[in-house]
Structures are given as structure tokens and as C-alpha cells.
Design a protein around this motif. Structure first.
Motif, PDB file in Angstrom:
ATOM      1  N   LYS A   1       0.884  -1.346  -0.048  1.00  0.00           N
ATOM      2  CA  LYS A   1      -0.432   0.364  -0.115  1.00  0.00           C
ATOM      3  C   LYS A   1       0.908   1.204  -0.108  1.00  0.00           C
ATOM      4  O   LYS A   1       2.105   1.156   0.430  1.00  0.00           O
ATOM      5  CB  LYS A   1      -0.664  -0.200   1.373  1.00  0.00           C
ATOM      6  N   PRO A   2       0.555   2.172  -0.708  1.00  0.00           N
ATOM      7  CA  PRO A   2       0.963   3.960  -0.699  1.00  0.00           C
ATOM      8  C   PRO A   2       0.867   4.141   0.870  1.00  0.00           C
ATOM      9  O   PRO A   2       0.291   3.369   1.966  1.00  0.00           O
ATOM     10  CB  PRO A   2       0.471   4.671  -1.646  1.00  0.00           C
ATOM     11  N   VAL A   3       1.857   5.009   1.068  1.00  0.00           N
ATOM     12  CA  VAL A   3       2.069   4.990   2.721  1.00  0.00           C
ATOM     13  C   VAL A   3       0.354   6.289   2.853  1.00  0.00           C
ATOM     14  O   VAL A   3       0.319   5.857   4.037  1.00  0.00           O
ATOM     15  CB  VAL A   3       3.394   6.704   2.784  1.00  0.00           C
ATOM     16  N   ALA A   4      -0.103   6.666   2.025  1.00  0.00           N
ATOM     17  CA  ALA A   4      -0.996   7.478   2.724  1.00  0.00           C
ATOM     18  C   ALA A   4      -2.629   6.690   2.806  1.00  0.00           C
ATOM     19  O   ALA A   4      -3.344   7.513   3.399  1.00  0.00           O
ATOM     20  CB  ALA A   4      -1.997   8.303   1.299  1.00  0.00           C
ATOM     21  N   GLU A   5      -1.980   5.311   2.563  1.00  0.00           N
ATOM     22  CA  GLU A   5      -2.747   4.091   3.096  1.00  0.00           C
ATOM     23  C   GLU A   5      -2.041   2.951   3.933  1.00  0.00           C
ATOM     24  O   GLU A   5      -2.885   1.981   4.328  1.00  0.00           O
ATOM     25  CB  GLU A   5      -3.496   4.052   2.165  1.00  0.00           C
TER      26      GLU A   5
ATOM     27  N   ILE B   1      17.193   0.675  -1.923  1.00  0.00           N
ATOM     28  CA  ILE B   1      16.554   1.845  -3.768  1.00  0.00           C
ATOM     29  C   ILE B   1      15.125   1.587  -2.750  1.00  0.00           C
ATOM     30  O   ILE B   1      14.326   0.270  -2.246  1.00  0.00           O
ATOM     31  CB  ILE B   1      16.704   1.523  -4.947  1.00  0.00           C
ATOM     32  N   SER B   2      14.548   3.098  -2.617  1.00  0.00           N
ATOM     33  CA  SER B   2      13.005   2.408  -2.664  1.00  0.00           C
ATOM     34  C   SER B   2      11.871   3.035  -3.620  1.00  0.00           C
ATOM     35  O   SER B   2      12.334   3.236  -4.689  1.00  0.00           O
ATOM     36  CB  SER B   2      12.160   3.562  -1.479  1.00  0.00           C
ATOM     37  N   TYR B   3      10.878   2.285  -3.774  1.00  0.00           N
ATOM     38  CA  TYR B   3       9.771   2.738  -4.729  1.00  0.00           C
ATOM     39  C   TYR B   3       8.406   2.723  -4.241  1.00  0.00           C
ATOM     40  O   TYR B   3       8.365   2.216  -3.029  1.00  0.00           O
ATOM     41  CB  TYR B   3      10.059   0.974  -5.605  1.00  0.00           C
ATOM     42  N   GLU B   4       7.376   2.910  -5.484  1.00  0.00           N
ATOM     43  CA  GLU B   4       6.403   3.200  -4.833  1.00  0.00           C
ATOM     44  C   GLU B   4       5.679   1.562  -4.237  1.00  0.00           C
ATOM     45  O   GLU B   4       5.779   0.809  -4.566  1.00  0.00           O
ATOM     46  CB  GLU B   4       5.329   3.672  -5.931  1.00  0.00           C
ATOM     47  N   GLY B   5       5.054   2.013  -3.395  1.00  0.00           N
ATOM     48  CA  GLY B   5       3.776   0.343  -2.654  1.00  0.00           C
ATOM     49  C   GLY B   5       4.748  -0.271  -2.337  1.00  0.00           C
ATOM     50  O   GLY B   5       4.271  -0.504  -1.631  1.00  0.00           O
ATOM     51  N   GLY B   6       5.754   0.251  -0.816  1.00  0.00           N
ATOM     52  CA  GLY B   6       6.399  -0.792  -0.623  1.00  0.00           C
ATOM     53  C   GLY B   6       7.524   0.213   0.418  1.00  0.00           C
ATOM     54  O   GLY B   6       8.374  -0.528   1.014  1.00  0.00           O
ATOM     55  N   ALA B   7       6.776   0.957   0.509  1.00  0.00           N
ATOM     56  CA  ALA B   7       7.210   1.312   1.766  1.00  0.00           C
ATOM     57  C   ALA B   7       7.090   1.032   3.155  1.00  0.00           C
ATOM     58  O   ALA B   7       8.378   1.054   3.831  1.00  0.00           O
ATOM     59  CB  ALA B   7       6.683   2.528   2.738  1.00  0.00           C
ATOM     60  N   SER B   8       6.673   0.188   3.794  1.00  0.00           N
ATOM     61  CA  SER B   8       6.920  -0.745   4.294  1.00  0.00           C
ATOM     62  C   SER B   8       8.344  -1.612   4.830  1.00  0.00           C
ATOM     63  O   SER B   8       8.835  -1.820   6.337  1.00  0.00           O
ATOM     64  CB  SER B   8       5.517  -1.361   5.453  1.00  0.00           C
ATOM     65  N   TYR B   9       8.262  -2.182   3.629  1.00  0.00           N
ATOM     66  CA  TYR B   9       9.268  -3.266   3.360  1.00  0.00           C
ATOM     67  C   TYR B   9      10.623  -2.656   3.069  1.00  0.00           C
ATOM     68  O   TYR B   9      11.475  -3.022   3.839  1.00  0.00           O
ATOM     69  CB  TYR B   9       8.654  -3.910   2.167  1.00  0.00           C
TER      70      TYR B   9
END
Length: 260
Positions: free
Chosen positions: A102-106, A152-160
Motif C-alpha cells: 500500500k502507498p504511505v497515504a493508505e 532503493i525505494s519504490y512506490e507501494g513498498g514503503a513498509s518493506y
């Protein structure tokens, strides 16, 4: 560049697994199971740790290893696991996972907490418990199975990605803190690896997991990572593989994957 004969004459020898005890966490499936199998084949006395004792016991019987229950999120389980070990030369910190996209906003904070508990705090718990034994071995190896998500970061993966960034900096910090001790700190950071459970646990279904790898001719498999881990652990002990980034040829970068 010196050839094999020069290396041979200089006394360069692989470090044998025989006589060394290797602990592998998260060993009931995927990279953990493949690593345990490979290290047993290399002659290590392998100790498997995971929660699913039925799968663990089956693997242990197949490869000639020991199976012990281990829940890295439970301090009492970690303590009991450590107490059951007479010797530890190698710790492969593999237990982990991703549980949402999920994205950070959700953000699902329960998922974030679970991701951190398994990947970060669990790794710290077991490392702290076994570090004295690794030092006492005189030639210890502390290996972290990280991820390119830790670099490297990517969309939808912030928790991981946040959790794996923490694992990456944990390895870097320990390398500084243990400088001068007889312990190597190794990090293996895989990119796209197709295993039976990782993407399914993250995305919630086999169909969604299959879509991640659709069109990719040869994603990595667990045995590829096990091969890298075994190679790192069997180098002469003065050779430290600080960080190995491993991707399939089809994955040029986190966001650049060739699909047919």
C-alpha cells in the motif's frame, strides 16, 4: 591478474564447512530452506530455525540437520533457541517478509508493525543472543539476507523498503562496532527472486504473485541466493563480502525489468 597457480601458491584456500555450525532462520521455505540445504551439502552442521516445525522437521531429516522451533518476534522463543545451541560459527539472518503493497497515504500500521517486528527487531533479537558465541568461535560469520529494497525505494513498498533499509544499516553499524573482532559481517541483497511464498504473502493471492514475474524469462530462484550465501561463507576468513547485490539479468534496476 594472478591466475589460479598464483592464488594456490599464496596459500589461498576456501574455508571448509566441516566442523562449523551454521544457524539458518526462516528455514522452512524459500531462501532459508535452499540455504540450509546448500550449507549442509558444504559440510556445515546446520541448525534450522522457524515457526512451522512440521516443515522444518521434514527438511532437517532430508538434509541431515537439526530443527529447533524459533519465533524471532518472541523474546522467550529466541532465548530458548539460543540456550539449545552449544556452538555457533555462522548465523544466517534470513527470517523476514513483506505483508502489504500500500502507498504511505493508505498505510496499514498493523502491517508496518508486523514487518518491522519480523525483519528488524527479530533480527536484532537473535543477533544479540548469538553474538557472544560467534565471537567465541574465533572465526564467526554474521550474514544478513537483505534486499535491493534496502538500497532503493519504490512506490507501494514503503513498509518493506523501510524495514530492509534498517537491516542494511544494521549490518553496516555492526561492521563498525565489531571491527577488530573475529566476526565477518556479510549482506546479500537479492533483487527479483521467485519463491513459493514471498509475493503471495505480500499481495494476498497466487494470481497477484504470478503477475509480478509474468513475462520475465528467468527470475532468480532461492537456490541462486543460496549459492551466493555459500560462496560468501566459504571464502578464507580474512575475506569479507560486505555487500553483494544479486539480480536476474532481466532486471537492470528496481524499476527496469525486461518482460517478453
Amino acid at each position: 591478474m594472478p591466475g589460479p597457480s598464483a592464488a594456490h601458491s599464496s596459500g589461498y584456500r576456501p574455508l571448509p564447512g566441516a566442523g562449523r555450525t551454521a544457524v539458518v532462520t526462516g528455514a522452512s521455505s524459500g531462501i532459508g530452506a535452499a540455504t540450509a540445504t546448500r550449507l549442509a551439502a558444504e559440510g556445515f552442521d546446520v541448525v534450522l530455525g522457524a515457526r512451522r516445525m512440521d516443515r522444518l522437521a521434514e527438511l532437517a531429516a532430508a538434509i541431515g540437520a537439526r530443527a529447533l522451533p524459533l519465533d524471532v518476534t518472541d523474546p522467550s522463543s529466541v532465548a530458548a533457541f539460543a540456550d539449545a545451541l552449544d556452538r555457533v560459527d555462522v548465523l544466517v539472518n534470513n527470517a523476514g517478509g513483506s505483508f502489504d503493497a500500500k502507498p504511505v497515504a493508505e498505510a496499514d500500521l498493523d502491517s508496518w508493525a508486523r514487518t518491522y517486528e519480523v525483519n528488524v527487531l527479530g533480527t536484532v533479537r537473535l543477533t544479540r543472543a548469538l553474538l557472544p558465541a560467534l565471537i567465541a568461535s574465533g572465526a564467526g560469520d554474521l550474514l544478513f539476507v537483505g534486499s535491493t529494497a534496502g538500497l532503493i525505494s519504490y512506490e507501494g513498498g514503503a513498509s518493506y523498503t523501510a524495514a530492509k533499509h534498517a537491516v542494511h544499516t544494521l549490518a553496516e553499524t555492526l561492521r563498525l562496532e565489531l571491527c577488530g573482532e573475529p566476526v565477518r559481517i556479510i549482506e546479500i541483497a537479492p533483487g527479483m527472486v521467485r519463491t513459493e511464498e514471498f509475493s503471495r504473502n505480500r499481495l494476498g493471492s497466487a494470481e497477484a504473485a504470478d503477475a509480478v514475474y509474468r513475462g520475465v524469462r528467468e527470475p532468480l530462484v532461492a537456490e541462486d541466493i543460496a549459492d551466493c550465501i555459500a560462496w560468501s561463507l566459504t571464502r578464507p576468513h580474512h575475506v569479507n563480502i560486505d555487500l553483494m547485490v544479486v539480480r536476474p539479468r532481466a532486471q537492470a534496476a528496481q524499476h527496469k525489468v525486461f518482460r517478453e
